[in-house]
Design a protein around this motif. Structure first.
Motif, PDB file in Angstrom:
ATOM      1  N   PHE A   1       9.451 -11.822  14.811  1.00 45.30           N
ATOM      2  CA  PHE A   1       8.385 -12.559  15.481  1.00 45.30           C
ATOM      3  C   PHE A   1       8.531 -14.036  15.155  1.00 45.30           C
ATOM      4  CE2 PHE A   1       7.052 -11.424  11.265  1.00 45.30           C
ATOM      5  CZ  PHE A   1       6.314 -12.491  10.784  1.00 45.30           C
ATOM      6  N   VAL A   2       7.761 -14.857  15.851  1.00 45.85           N
ATOM      7  CA  VAL A   2       7.763 -16.299  15.622  1.00 45.85           C
ATOM      8  C   VAL A   2       6.380 -16.713  15.165  1.00 45.85           C
ATOM      9  CG1 VAL A   2       8.044 -18.576  16.655  1.00 45.85           C
ATOM     10  CG2 VAL A   2       9.573 -16.707  17.321  1.00 45.85           C
ATOM     11  N   SER A   3       6.315 -17.412  14.027  1.00 42.92           N
ATOM     12  CA  SER A   3       5.049 -17.889  13.481  1.00 42.92           C
ATOM     13  C   SER A   3       5.155 -19.379  13.197  1.00 42.92           C
ATOM     14  CB  SER A   3       4.707 -17.130  12.185  1.00 42.92           C
ATOM     15  OG  SER A   3       3.528 -17.638  11.592  1.00 42.92           O
TER      16      SER A   3
ATOM     17  N   VAL B   1      12.104 -12.242  10.420  1.00 43.40           N
ATOM     18  CA  VAL B   1      12.471 -10.835  10.562  1.00 43.40           C
ATOM     19  C   VAL B   1      12.122 -10.152   9.251  1.00 43.40           C
ATOM     20  CG1 VAL B   1      14.293  -9.160  10.996  1.00 43.40           C
ATOM     21  CG2 VAL B   1      14.340 -11.366  12.168  1.00 43.40           C
ATOM     22  N   ILE B   2      11.158  -9.235   9.301  1.00 39.42           N
ATOM     23  CA  ILE B   2      10.621  -8.618   8.091  1.00 39.42           C
ATOM     24  C   ILE B   2      10.877  -7.109   8.126  1.00 39.42           C
ATOM     25  CG2 ILE B   2       8.572  -8.270   6.673  1.00 39.42           C
ATOM     26  CD1 ILE B   2       9.381 -11.192   6.920  1.00 39.42           C
TER      27      ILE B   2
ATOM     28  N   PRO C   1      -4.034  -6.939   4.255  1.00 40.94           N
ATOM     29  CA  PRO C   1      -4.553  -7.981   5.152  1.00 40.94           C
ATOM     30  C   PRO C   1      -4.037  -9.368   4.795  1.00 40.94           C
ATOM     31  CG  PRO C   1      -6.308  -6.477   4.497  1.00 40.94           C
ATOM     32  CD  PRO C   1      -5.109  -6.139   3.652  1.00 40.94           C
ATOM     33  N   ALA C   2      -3.509  -9.524   3.581  1.00 42.73           N
ATOM     34  CA  ALA C   2      -2.961 -10.819   3.169  1.00 42.73           C
ATOM     35  C   ALA C   2      -1.545 -11.038   3.679  1.00 42.73           C
ATOM     36  CB  ALA C   2      -2.978 -10.934   1.641  1.00 42.73           C
ATOM     37  N   SER C   3      -0.927 -10.014   4.260  1.00 42.83           N
ATOM     38  CA  SER C   3       0.442 -10.127   4.757  1.00 42.83           C
ATOM     39  C   SER C   3       0.516 -11.124   5.908  1.00 42.83           C
ATOM     40  CB  SER C   3       0.933  -8.754   5.236  1.00 42.83           C
ATOM     41  OG  SER C   3       2.067  -8.873   6.062  1.00 42.83           O
ATOM     42  N   ARG C   4       1.388 -12.124   5.784  1.00 38.97           N
ATOM     43  CA  ARG C   4       1.550 -13.105   6.855  1.00 38.97           C
ATOM     44  C   ARG C   4       2.009 -12.431   8.138  1.00 38.97           C
ATOM     45  NH1 ARG C   4       5.508 -18.126   5.995  1.00 38.97           N
ATOM     46  NH2 ARG C   4       6.914 -16.419   5.410  1.00 38.97           N
ATOM     47  N   MET C   5       2.924 -11.466   8.012  1.00 40.27           N
ATOM     48  CA  MET C   5       3.414 -10.784   9.203  1.00 40.27           C
ATOM     49  C   MET C   5       2.276 -10.105   9.946  1.00 40.27           C
ATOM     50  SD  MET C   5       6.137  -7.627   9.543  1.00 40.27           S
ATOM     51  CE  MET C   5       5.034  -6.441   8.759  1.00 40.27           C
ATOM     52  N   LEU C   6       1.449  -9.338   9.238  1.00 42.41           N
ATOM     53  CA  LEU C   6       0.384  -8.598   9.895  1.00 42.41           C
ATOM     54  C   LEU C   6      -0.709  -9.526  10.414  1.00 42.41           C
ATOM     55  CD1 LEU C   6       0.100  -5.495   7.538  1.00 42.41           C
ATOM     56  CD2 LEU C   6       1.390  -5.737   9.649  1.00 42.41           C
ATOM     57  N   ARG C   7      -1.001 -10.574   9.665  1.00 40.66           N
ATOM     58  CA  ARG C   7      -1.999 -11.537  10.140  1.00 40.66           C
ATOM     59  C   ARG C   7      -1.526 -12.232  11.411  1.00 40.66           C
ATOM     60  NH1 ARG C   7      -2.285 -15.632   7.136  1.00 40.66           N
ATOM     61  NH2 ARG C   7      -0.942 -15.099   5.380  1.00 40.66           N
ATOM     62  N   THR C   8      -0.223 -12.486  11.491  1.00 44.40           N
ATOM     63  CA  THR C   8       0.328 -13.146  12.673  1.00 44.40           C
ATOM     64  C   THR C   8       0.361 -12.199  13.861  1.00 44.40           C
ATOM     65  OG1 THR C   8       1.705 -14.589  11.294  1.00 44.40           O
ATOM     66  CG2 THR C   8       2.346 -14.342  13.597  1.00 44.40           C
TER      67      THR C   8
ATOM     68  N   LEU D   1      -9.114   2.045   2.747  1.00 45.82           N
ATOM     69  CA  LEU D   1      -8.990   1.823   4.190  1.00 45.82           C
ATOM     70  C   LEU D   1      -9.357   0.387   4.551  1.00 45.82           C
ATOM     71  CD1 LEU D   1     -10.408   5.019   5.954  1.00 45.82           C
ATOM     72  CD2 LEU D   1      -8.045   4.222   5.895  1.00 45.82           C
ATOM     73  N   ALA D   2     -10.415  -0.111   3.923  1.00 51.13           N
ATOM     74  CA  ALA D   2     -10.846  -1.479   4.204  1.00 51.13           C
ATOM     75  C   ALA D   2      -9.790  -2.486   3.760  1.00 51.13           C
ATOM     76  CB  ALA D   2     -12.173  -1.762   3.516  1.00 51.13           C
ATOM     77  N   GLY D   3      -9.013  -2.125   2.746  1.00 57.69           N
ATOM     78  CA  GLY D   3      -7.986  -3.014   2.227  1.00 57.69           C
ATOM     79  C   GLY D   3      -6.625  -2.822   2.875  1.00 57.69           C
ATOM     80  N   THR D   4      -6.588  -2.068   3.977  1.00 61.08           N
ATOM     81  CA  THR D   4      -5.328  -1.807   4.683  1.00 61.08           C
ATOM     82  C   THR D   4      -5.448  -2.268   6.131  1.00 61.08           C
ATOM     83  OG1 THR D   4      -4.923   0.145   3.308  1.00 61.08           O
ATOM     84  CG2 THR D   4      -3.643  -0.049   5.330  1.00 61.08           C
ATOM     85  N   LEU D   5      -4.470  -3.043   6.556  1.00 60.90           N
ATOM     86  CA  LEU D   5      -4.434  -3.496   7.952  1.00 60.90           C
ATOM     87  C   LEU D   5      -3.384  -2.674   8.685  1.00 60.90           C
ATOM     88  CD1 LEU D   5      -4.646  -7.187   9.048  1.00 60.90           C
ATOM     89  CD2 LEU D   5      -3.152  -5.609  10.248  1.00 60.90           C
ATOM     90  N   VAL D   6      -3.751  -2.110   9.823  1.00 57.74           N
ATOM     91  CA  VAL D   6      -2.855  -1.262  10.612  1.00 57.74           C
ATOM     92  C   VAL D   6      -2.720  -1.849  12.010  1.00 57.74           C
ATOM     93  CG1 VAL D   6      -2.465   1.035  11.576  1.00 57.74           C
ATOM     94  CG2 VAL D   6      -3.508   0.797   9.319  1.00 57.74           C
TER      95      VAL D   6
END
Length: 223
Positions: free
Chosen positions: A44-46, A52-53, A70-77, A152-157
């Protein structure tokens, strides 16, 4: 035109241009490769920079799921709805030709293009986390403690539809130049595969807990 129930329709992004005879748009082939693999590469491009992760994944029907903090830059992007490219590669062997130029590898690979969306409900997250666990090792989910509400609250899917996808596959012997077949050089295939070693119990595991069959007989092959 491809049958959408059986094959993915080719697009300008998924059509195999280099060695097109290796391209495969069959849905079953794509899913088999995804189900056998363990790690995907998410591109992806951020903020103008390409990334590439590598990450784990799971599949439910025609959707691929990735998860993390949720702190993951990839997932937040990715949850912002940007375009993503996901690849999975299985290495099946080394192909040793008579010339250095024609050495190759036997492989199966998948490329998926699309836009990921956030899984917001607890039920949806649980289904995805079960898919992750079962993708790593089948029959495990029913034995382990399920995630707590806090976990669950601390996991981003994120969910990625598998709609724009293709596979590329190489099999077989080396393709040497006709003049090189007479060279006195060994040529052929060296098969490779991922195999599990002997399981090592946690030092804190109770001695009366037996090794599960799904660990004892673990295999990544989906055939």
């Amino acid at each position: 035109m491809n049958n959408p129930e059986v094959s993915f329709e080719t697009t300008s992004r998924t059509q195999i241009k280099r060695l097109p005879q290796r391209g495969d748009y069959d849905r079953e082939t794509v899913y088999q490769i995804l189900d056998e693999g363990l790690i995907c590469q998410v591109g992806f491009v951020s903020e103008g920079q390409p990334f590439v992760i590598p990450t784990a994944y799971g599949r439910i029907d025609d959707r691929l799921y990735i998860h993390g903090s949720p702190a993951s830059r990839m997932l937040r992007t990715l949850q912002k709805g940007i375009e993503v490219c996901v690849t999975v590669t299985l290495l099946d062997g080394l192909v040793l030709a008579r010339s250095a130029f024609h050495h190759s590898m036997n492989y199966r690979s998948v490329v998926i293009f699309g836009t990921a969306t956030l899984v917001e409900t607890a039920e949806g997250k649980l289904l995805a986390l079960e898919a992750f666990t079962e993708h790593i090792i089948r029959d495990r989910w029913s034995e382990v403690r399920p995630p707590t509400p806090q976990e669950l609250a601390g996991t981003l899917v994120l969910s990625l539809p598998i709609q724009e996808a293709s596979a590329k596959v190489r099999t077989g012997a080396p393709k040497d130049d006709e003049a090189d077949y007479a060279l006195p050089v060994w040529a052929g295939e060296l098969p490779l595969k991922l195999v599990a070693g002997n399981a090592i119990a946690d030092p804190q595991l109770s001695s009366d807990i037996p090794l599960p069959d799904y660990v004892q007989n673990y295999s990544r092959s989906c055939t």
